[in-house]
Design a protein around this motif. Structure first.
Motif, PDB file in Angstrom:
ATOM      1  N   GLN A  99       0.386  13.326  12.768  1.00 18.07           N
ATOM      2  CA  GLN A  99       1.234  13.692  11.638  1.00 18.07           C
ATOM      3  C   GLN A  99       0.869  15.093  11.141  1.00 18.07           C
ATOM      4  OE1 GLN A  99       2.837  10.936   8.249  1.00 18.07           O
ATOM      5  NE2 GLN A  99       0.737  11.440   7.776  1.00 18.07           N
ATOM      6  N   VAL A 248       2.752   3.971   4.790  1.00 19.01           N
ATOM      7  CA  VAL A 248       3.323   4.338   3.492  1.00 19.01           C
ATOM      8  C   VAL A 248       2.256   4.885   2.548  1.00 19.01           C
ATOM      9  CG1 VAL A 248       3.069   2.047   2.437  1.00 19.01           C
ATOM     10  CG2 VAL A 248       4.923   3.556   1.693  1.00 19.01           C
ATOM     11  N   ARG A 251       1.293   8.969   4.050  1.00 14.87           N
ATOM     12  CA  ARG A 251       2.303   9.959   4.410  1.00 14.87           C
ATOM     13  C   ARG A 251       1.831  11.375   4.057  1.00 14.87           C
ATOM     14  NH1 ARG A 251       6.561   7.484   6.388  1.00 14.87           N
ATOM     15  NH2 ARG A 251       7.287   5.492   5.548  1.00 14.87           N
ATOM     16  N   LYS A 261       8.116   8.437  17.258  1.00 11.57           N
ATOM     17  CA  LYS A 261       9.261   8.240  16.372  1.00 11.57           C
ATOM     18  C   LYS A 261      10.518   8.741  17.057  1.00 11.57           C
ATOM     19  CE  LYS A 261       9.487  10.574  12.433  1.00 11.57           C
ATOM     20  NZ  LYS A 261       9.278  10.956  11.026  1.00 11.57           N
ATOM     21  N   HIS A 264      15.433   9.844  13.086  1.00  9.38           N
ATOM     22  CA  HIS A 264      14.845   9.823  11.747  1.00  9.38           C
ATOM     23  C   HIS A 264      14.373   8.423  11.389  1.00  9.38           C
ATOM     24  CE1 HIS A 264      16.202  13.898  11.281  1.00  9.38           C
ATOM     25  NE2 HIS A 264      17.451  13.547  11.547  1.00  9.38           N
ATOM     26  N   GLU A 265      14.157   7.581  12.416  1.00  8.15           N
ATOM     27  CA  GLU A 265      13.643   6.247  12.153  1.00  8.15           C
ATOM     28  C   GLU A 265      12.225   6.333  11.619  1.00  8.15           C
ATOM     29  OE1 GLU A 265      13.728   3.812  15.582  1.00  8.15           O
ATOM     30  OE2 GLU A 265      15.881   3.957  15.871  1.00  8.15           O
ATOM     31  N   ASP A 266      11.857   5.319  10.852  1.00  7.28           N
ATOM     32  CA  ASP A 266      10.478   5.258  10.394  1.00  7.28           C
ATOM     33  C   ASP A 266       9.626   4.696  11.515  1.00  7.28           C
ATOM     34  OD1 ASP A 266       8.421   5.684   8.704  1.00  7.28           O
ATOM     35  OD2 ASP A 266       9.037   4.239   7.174  1.00  7.28           O
ATOM     36  N   THR A 267       8.329   4.866  11.405  1.00  9.00           N
ATOM     37  CA  THR A 267       7.412   4.346  12.414  1.00  9.00           C
ATOM     38  C   THR A 267       6.221   3.732  11.701  1.00  9.00           C
ATOM     39  OG1 THR A 267       6.166   4.933  14.406  1.00  9.00           O
ATOM     40  CG2 THR A 267       6.269   6.607  12.680  1.00  9.00           C
ATOM     41  N   ASN A 268       5.093   3.623  12.375  1.00 15.43           N
ATOM     42  CA  ASN A 268       3.895   3.055  11.753  1.00 15.43           C
ATOM     43  C   ASN A 268       2.671   3.800  12.268  1.00 15.43           C
ATOM     44  OD1 ASN A 268       5.112   0.593  13.756  1.00 15.43           O
ATOM     45  ND2 ASN A 268       3.225   1.608  14.409  1.00 15.43           N
TER      46      ASN A 268
END
Length: 352
Positions: A99, A248, A251, A261, A264-268
Protein backbone atom coordinates in the motif's frame (compact mmCIF):
# COMPACT_ATOMS: atom_id res chain seq x y z
CA UNK A 1 -3.40 -29.63 -8.36
CA UNK A 2 -2.36 -27.29 -11.17
CA UNK A 3 -4.04 -23.92 -11.46
CA UNK A 4 -5.48 -23.24 -14.90
CA UNK A 5 -7.04 -20.32 -16.76
CA UNK A 6 -9.42 -20.93 -19.62
CA UNK A 7 -11.66 -18.66 -21.63
CA UNK A 8 -13.11 -17.78 -25.01
CA UNK A 9 -12.21 -15.07 -27.52
CA UNK A 10 -14.79 -13.77 -30.05
CA UNK A 11 -13.18 -12.47 -33.23
CA UNK A 12 -14.47 -10.72 -36.35
CA UNK A 13 -12.56 -12.11 -39.36
CA UNK A 14 -13.61 -9.15 -41.53
CA UNK A 15 -12.05 -6.69 -39.09
CA UNK A 16 -8.89 -8.80 -38.70
CA UNK A 17 -8.26 -8.58 -42.48
CA UNK A 18 -5.96 -11.58 -42.58
CA UNK A 19 -4.23 -10.90 -39.25
CA UNK A 20 -3.94 -13.50 -36.52
CA UNK A 21 -5.46 -13.32 -33.03
CA UNK A 22 -3.46 -14.19 -29.91
CA UNK A 23 -4.04 -14.40 -26.16
CA UNK A 24 -1.24 -13.64 -23.70
CA UNK A 25 -0.97 -14.41 -19.98
CA UNK A 26 1.62 -12.35 -18.12
CA UNK A 27 2.82 -11.90 -14.55
CA UNK A 28 4.66 -8.64 -13.88
CA UNK A 29 6.41 -7.27 -10.81
CA UNK A 30 6.27 -3.46 -10.72
CA UNK A 31 8.11 -1.26 -8.26
CA UNK A 32 7.65 2.20 -9.69
CA UNK A 33 5.60 4.19 -12.15
CA UNK A 34 5.27 2.75 -15.64
CA UNK A 35 6.66 5.94 -17.18
CA UNK A 36 9.78 5.93 -14.99
CA UNK A 37 13.03 4.91 -16.65
CA UNK A 38 16.27 5.73 -14.83
CA UNK A 39 19.51 5.25 -16.81
CA UNK A 40 17.77 2.72 -19.04
CA UNK A 41 16.49 0.63 -16.11
CA UNK A 42 12.74 0.05 -16.14
CA UNK A 43 10.95 -0.23 -12.83
CA UNK A 44 9.22 -3.47 -13.77
CA UNK A 45 10.13 -7.07 -14.44
CA UNK A 46 8.17 -9.70 -16.31
CA UNK A 47 8.17 -12.85 -14.21
CA UNK A 48 6.21 -14.95 -16.70
CA UNK A 49 4.77 -14.63 -20.22
CA UNK A 50 2.88 -17.21 -22.30
CA UNK A 51 1.16 -16.65 -25.66
CA UNK A 52 -1.41 -18.78 -27.50
CA UNK A 53 -2.64 -18.33 -31.07
CA UNK A 54 -6.44 -18.59 -31.13
CA UNK A 55 -7.19 -17.53 -34.73
CA UNK A 56 -6.74 -19.07 -37.19
CA UNK A 57 -7.12 -22.03 -34.84
CA UNK A 58 -4.15 -24.39 -34.74
CA UNK A 59 -6.37 -27.24 -33.57
CA UNK A 60 -9.90 -28.02 -34.74
CA UNK A 61 -12.40 -26.56 -32.30
CA UNK A 62 -14.53 -29.71 -32.22
CA UNK A 63 -11.55 -31.94 -31.44
CA UNK A 64 -10.02 -29.78 -28.69
CA UNK A 65 -10.86 -30.29 -25.01
CA UNK A 66 -13.16 -27.67 -23.46
CA UNK A 67 -14.30 -26.98 -19.95
CA UNK A 68 -18.04 -27.03 -19.33
CA UNK A 69 -18.12 -23.22 -19.21
CA UNK A 70 -16.14 -22.90 -22.44
CA UNK A 71 -18.55 -25.27 -24.17
CA UNK A 72 -21.53 -23.13 -23.16
CA UNK A 73 -19.82 -19.92 -24.32
CA UNK A 74 -18.78 -21.45 -27.66
CA UNK A 75 -22.35 -22.58 -28.34
CA UNK A 76 -23.73 -19.17 -27.38
CA UNK A 77 -21.20 -17.03 -29.29
CA UNK A 78 -21.12 -19.07 -32.50
CA UNK A 79 -18.55 -19.98 -35.13
CA UNK A 80 -16.25 -16.99 -34.57
CA UNK A 81 -15.61 -17.82 -30.89
CA UNK A 82 -12.41 -19.70 -30.08
CA UNK A 83 -11.21 -21.24 -26.79
CA UNK A 84 -7.89 -20.64 -25.02
CA UNK A 85 -6.21 -22.38 -22.12
CA UNK A 86 -3.23 -21.58 -19.85
CA UNK A 87 -1.69 -23.55 -17.03
CA UNK A 88 0.02 -21.63 -14.23
CA UNK A 89 3.52 -22.83 -13.35
CA UNK A 90 3.78 -23.81 -9.67
CA UNK A 91 6.41 -21.16 -8.96
CA UNK A 92 4.33 -18.08 -9.82
CA UNK A 93 3.58 -15.63 -6.99
CA UNK A 94 0.16 -14.49 -5.85
CA UNK A 95 -1.28 -11.04 -6.52
CA UNK A 96 0.14 -8.86 -3.74
CA UNK A 97 0.91 -5.15 -3.50
CA UNK A 98 2.39 -2.80 -0.92
CA UNK A 99 0.00 0.00 0.00
CA UNK A 100 1.45 3.39 -0.98
CA UNK A 101 1.53 6.27 1.45
CA UNK A 102 -0.79 9.24 1.20
CA UNK A 103 1.83 11.35 -0.58
CA UNK A 104 3.18 8.59 -2.83
CA UNK A 105 2.36 8.99 -6.52
CA UNK A 106 2.39 6.51 -9.36
CA UNK A 107 2.22 2.74 -9.41
CA UNK A 108 2.70 0.89 -6.15
CA UNK A 109 5.06 -2.02 -5.60
CA UNK A 110 2.87 -4.86 -6.84
CA UNK A 111 2.68 -8.29 -8.47
CA UNK A 112 0.07 -8.19 -11.28
CA UNK A 113 -1.51 -10.72 -13.65
CA UNK A 114 -3.05 -9.87 -16.99
CA UNK A 115 -4.73 -11.73 -19.82
CA UNK A 116 -4.43 -9.80 -23.09
CA UNK A 117 -6.06 -10.53 -26.44
CA UNK A 118 -4.58 -8.85 -29.51
CA UNK A 119 -4.43 -9.08 -33.30
CA UNK A 120 -1.24 -8.83 -35.33
CA UNK A 121 0.56 -10.34 -38.32
CA UNK A 122 2.64 -12.46 -35.91
CA UNK A 123 3.54 -12.77 -32.22
CA UNK A 124 6.64 -10.62 -32.75
CA UNK A 125 4.93 -7.88 -34.79
CA UNK A 126 4.20 -4.48 -33.27
CA UNK A 127 0.71 -4.42 -31.78
CA UNK A 128 -1.49 -1.36 -32.19
CA UNK A 129 -3.23 -0.30 -29.02
CA UNK A 130 -6.66 -0.29 -30.61
CA UNK A 131 -6.12 -3.94 -31.56
CA UNK A 132 -5.76 -4.98 -27.92
CA UNK A 133 -8.06 -5.67 -24.99
CA UNK A 134 -7.01 -6.47 -21.43
CA UNK A 135 -8.41 -8.62 -18.67
CA UNK A 136 -6.84 -8.07 -15.23
CA UNK A 137 -7.00 -11.17 -13.04
CA UNK A 138 -5.90 -12.05 -9.52
CA UNK A 139 -4.12 -15.12 -8.22
CA UNK A 140 -5.19 -15.38 -4.59
CA UNK A 141 -3.78 -17.45 -1.76
CA UNK A 142 -6.50 -19.36 0.06
CA UNK A 143 -5.91 -20.75 3.52
CA UNK A 144 -4.81 -24.41 3.64
CA UNK A 145 -7.59 -26.88 4.37
CA UNK A 146 -5.57 -28.64 7.07
CA UNK A 147 -4.45 -26.63 10.08
CA UNK A 148 -1.23 -27.29 11.95
CA UNK A 149 -0.74 -27.42 15.71
CA UNK A 150 -2.01 -24.39 17.62
CA UNK A 151 1.03 -22.17 18.35
CA UNK A 152 2.27 -22.04 21.95
CA UNK A 153 5.42 -20.55 23.45
CA UNK A 154 6.90 -19.77 26.87
CA UNK A 155 9.90 -17.98 28.29
CA UNK A 156 11.49 -17.35 31.68
CA UNK A 157 13.27 -14.12 32.57
CA UNK A 158 15.66 -13.84 35.52
CA UNK A 159 16.72 -10.52 37.02
CA UNK A 160 19.75 -9.37 38.96
CA UNK A 161 18.88 -8.80 42.63
CA UNK A 162 15.87 -11.11 42.35
CA UNK A 163 15.91 -14.68 43.70
CA UNK A 164 13.03 -15.90 41.56
CA UNK A 165 12.17 -15.42 37.85
CA UNK A 166 9.24 -14.14 35.82
CA UNK A 167 7.53 -16.75 33.64
CA UNK A 168 5.46 -15.91 30.53
CA UNK A 169 3.35 -18.29 28.46
CA UNK A 170 1.28 -17.39 25.39
CA UNK A 171 -0.82 -19.47 23.02
CA UNK A 172 -3.34 -19.20 20.18
CA UNK A 173 -6.46 -21.36 19.86
CA UNK A 174 -5.47 -22.47 16.31
CA UNK A 175 -2.86 -22.01 13.59
CA UNK A 176 -4.97 -20.76 10.63
CA UNK A 177 -7.28 -17.75 10.67
CA UNK A 178 -9.50 -16.27 7.95
CA UNK A 179 -9.59 -12.57 7.10
CA UNK A 180 -11.86 -10.73 9.54
CA UNK A 181 -11.73 -13.52 12.12
CA UNK A 182 -10.85 -12.56 15.73
CA UNK A 183 -7.55 -13.94 17.08
CA UNK A 184 -7.66 -15.02 20.72
CA UNK A 185 -4.31 -14.78 22.49
CA UNK A 186 -4.12 -16.54 25.86
CA UNK A 187 -1.47 -14.96 28.11
CA UNK A 188 -0.38 -16.58 31.37
CA UNK A 189 2.10 -14.72 33.61
CA UNK A 190 3.62 -15.96 36.85
CA UNK A 191 5.66 -13.11 38.32
CA UNK A 192 7.78 -14.62 41.11
CA UNK A 193 10.37 -11.86 40.75
CA UNK A 194 10.63 -8.60 42.68
CA UNK A 195 9.85 -6.55 39.54
CA UNK A 196 6.46 -5.00 38.78
CA UNK A 197 5.03 -5.50 35.30
CA UNK A 198 3.47 -2.14 34.40
CA UNK A 199 1.88 -2.99 31.05
CA UNK A 200 1.14 -5.85 28.65
CA UNK A 201 1.24 -5.11 24.91
CA UNK A 202 -0.21 -7.60 22.43
CA UNK A 203 0.09 -7.01 18.68
CA UNK A 204 -0.46 -8.73 15.36
CA UNK A 205 2.50 -7.94 13.09
CA UNK A 206 2.55 -8.25 9.32
CA UNK A 207 6.01 -8.88 7.86
CA UNK A 208 6.27 -8.11 4.12
CA UNK A 209 9.62 -8.80 2.41
CA UNK A 210 10.31 -7.65 -1.15
CA UNK A 211 12.48 -10.59 -2.23
CA UNK A 212 12.70 -9.97 -5.97
CA UNK A 213 15.02 -6.96 -6.10
CA UNK A 214 15.90 -5.47 -2.72
CA UNK A 215 15.05 -7.82 0.18
CA UNK A 216 13.52 -4.82 1.98
CA UNK A 217 11.30 -5.84 4.89
CA UNK A 218 8.32 -3.93 6.23
CA UNK A 219 7.11 -4.87 9.73
CA UNK A 220 3.77 -3.27 10.61
CA UNK A 221 1.51 -3.84 13.61
CA UNK A 222 -1.88 -4.33 11.90
CA UNK A 223 -3.70 -4.86 15.23
CA UNK A 224 -2.54 -3.61 18.63
CA UNK A 225 -3.72 -3.65 22.22
CA UNK A 226 -1.85 -1.80 24.96
CA UNK A 227 -3.86 -3.31 27.77
CA UNK A 228 -2.54 -1.33 30.73
CA UNK A 229 -2.77 -4.56 32.75
CA UNK A 230 -0.27 -4.77 35.61
CA UNK A 231 1.21 -7.79 37.38
CA UNK A 232 2.79 -6.91 40.72
CA UNK A 233 5.82 -8.70 42.13
CA UNK A 234 4.73 -12.09 43.49
CA UNK A 235 1.41 -12.01 41.58
CA UNK A 236 0.10 -13.85 38.53
CA UNK A 237 -2.34 -13.16 35.66
CA UNK A 238 -4.14 -15.30 33.11
CA UNK A 239 -6.13 -13.45 30.45
CA UNK A 240 -7.31 -13.82 26.84
CA UNK A 241 -6.73 -10.83 24.54
CA UNK A 242 -8.72 -10.63 21.30
CA UNK A 243 -7.33 -8.83 18.25
CA UNK A 244 -8.77 -8.62 14.71
CA UNK A 245 -6.37 -7.46 11.97
CA UNK A 246 -8.39 -5.52 9.36
CA UNK A 247 -7.50 -3.33 6.41
CA UNK A 248 -10.11 -0.75 7.45
CA UNK A 249 -7.92 0.06 10.48
CA UNK A 250 -4.77 0.35 8.35
CA UNK A 251 -5.76 2.42 5.32
CA UNK A 252 -3.14 4.78 3.86
CA UNK A 253 -0.39 3.26 6.01
CA UNK A 254 2.63 2.95 3.77
CA UNK A 255 4.13 -0.52 3.34
CA UNK A 256 1.09 -2.58 4.37
CA UNK A 257 0.82 -5.61 2.05
CA UNK A 258 -2.60 -6.14 0.45
CA UNK A 259 -4.11 -8.87 -1.67
CA UNK A 260 -4.27 -7.83 -5.33
CA UNK A 261 -7.04 -5.37 -6.17
CA UNK A 262 -9.13 -5.16 -9.35
CA UNK A 263 -10.58 -1.89 -10.62
CA UNK A 264 -11.92 0.02 -7.62
CA UNK A 265 -12.98 -3.04 -5.65
CA UNK A 266 -11.98 -3.23 -2.04
CA UNK A 267 -9.53 -5.88 -0.90
CA UNK A 268 -8.02 -7.09 2.38
CA UNK A 269 -4.69 -7.50 4.09
CA UNK A 270 -2.44 -9.82 2.10
CA UNK A 271 -2.77 -13.50 2.85
CA UNK A 272 0.22 -15.40 4.25
CA UNK A 273 2.58 -16.58 1.52
CA UNK A 274 2.83 -20.34 1.17
CA UNK A 275 6.10 -21.34 -0.50
CA UNK A 276 5.92 -24.68 -2.27
CA UNK A 277 8.83 -27.08 -1.98
CA UNK A 278 11.56 -26.48 -4.54
CA UNK A 279 10.36 -22.97 -5.46
CA UNK A 280 12.91 -20.15 -5.24
CA UNK A 281 11.66 -17.44 -2.89
CA UNK A 282 13.16 -14.73 -5.09
CA UNK A 283 10.62 -15.49 -7.84
CA UNK A 284 7.67 -14.81 -5.53
CA UNK A 285 8.09 -11.02 -5.55
CA UNK A 286 6.69 -10.19 -2.10
CA UNK A 287 6.60 -12.66 0.79
CA UNK A 288 4.06 -12.06 3.56
CA UNK A 289 3.89 -13.61 7.03
CA UNK A 290 2.11 -12.88 10.32
CA UNK A 291 2.99 -13.19 13.99
CA UNK A 292 1.51 -12.30 17.35
CA UNK A 293 3.89 -10.49 19.70
CA UNK A 294 3.37 -10.34 23.47
CA UNK A 295 5.56 -7.86 25.39
CA UNK A 296 5.77 -7.25 29.13
CA UNK A 297 6.84 -3.74 30.18
CA UNK A 298 8.53 -3.15 33.55
CA UNK A 299 9.36 0.53 33.24
CA UNK A 300 7.37 3.64 32.42
CA UNK A 301 8.74 3.57 28.87
CA UNK A 302 7.51 1.20 26.17
CA UNK A 303 11.17 0.55 25.36
CA UNK A 304 11.74 -1.14 28.72
CA UNK A 305 10.64 -4.64 27.72
CA UNK A 306 11.46 -7.33 30.24
CA UNK A 307 10.04 -10.30 28.32
CA UNK A 308 8.61 -10.99 24.89
CA UNK A 309 7.37 -13.98 22.90
CA UNK A 310 6.40 -14.54 19.27
CA UNK A 311 3.62 -16.74 17.86
CA UNK A 312 3.57 -17.32 14.08
CA UNK A 313 0.26 -18.10 12.36
CA UNK A 314 -1.32 -18.23 8.88
CA UNK A 315 -3.84 -15.66 7.63
CA UNK A 316 -5.80 -16.52 4.50
CA UNK A 317 -9.05 -16.31 2.58
CA UNK A 318 -11.89 -18.78 2.79
CA UNK A 319 -12.28 -20.73 -0.44
CA UNK A 320 -15.22 -19.44 -2.48
CA UNK A 321 -16.59 -20.45 -5.84
CA UNK A 322 -16.61 -17.08 -7.58
CA UNK A 323 -16.65 -16.18 -11.26
CA UNK A 324 -16.85 -12.73 -12.82
CA UNK A 325 -18.10 -12.17 -16.37
CA UNK A 326 -17.52 -9.01 -18.37
CA UNK A 327 -17.95 -8.53 -22.07
CA UNK A 328 -15.65 -6.82 -24.53
CA UNK A 329 -17.56 -5.09 -27.32
CA UNK A 330 -16.17 -3.76 -30.56
CA UNK A 331 -18.38 -0.68 -30.09
CA UNK A 332 -16.29 0.22 -27.04
CA UNK A 333 -13.27 0.63 -29.29
CA UNK A 334 -14.86 2.71 -32.06
CA UNK A 335 -13.34 6.11 -32.57
CA UNK A 336 -10.17 5.28 -30.65
CA UNK A 337 -6.96 6.73 -32.00
CA UNK A 338 -3.99 4.39 -32.27
CA UNK A 339 -2.16 6.24 -29.50
CA UNK A 340 -5.03 6.03 -27.01
CA UNK A 341 -5.19 3.63 -24.11
CA UNK A 342 -5.23 -0.06 -24.92
CA UNK A 343 -8.72 -1.56 -24.97
CA UNK A 344 -10.83 -2.13 -21.89
CA UNK A 345 -10.23 -3.61 -18.50
CA UNK A 346 -12.21 -6.49 -17.04
CA UNK A 347 -11.83 -8.55 -13.92
CA UNK A 348 -11.62 -12.11 -12.68
CA UNK A 349 -10.12 -14.29 -9.98
CA UNK A 350 -7.85 -17.31 -9.91
CA UNK A 351 -7.05 -19.17 -6.73
CA UNK A 352 -4.14 -21.18 -5.41
Amino acid sequence: SSLTIDGVVLVDPEVLKGKKAFVQLSCTFRYGREDMDVMGIAFSREIYVAIRQVYPPIQDKEQSTHTKMQGKLLRKLGDNAFPFFFEFPDNLPCSVGLQPGRKDSGKQCVVEFEVKAFSAESQQAKVRKRSTVHLMIRKLQYAPEKSGTAPSVETTREFVMSDKPLHLEASLDKEIYYHGEPINVCVNITNSSNKNVKNIIVSVDQVATVVLYSNDSYVRAVALEESGDAVAAGASLKKVYTLTPLLVCNRERRGIALDGKLKHEDTNLASSSIVKEGVLKEVLGILVSYRVMVKLIIGGSVHCVCARVRLCFTLGSELEEEMVFEEFKRSNLKGMADDEEEGNVSTGDAAS
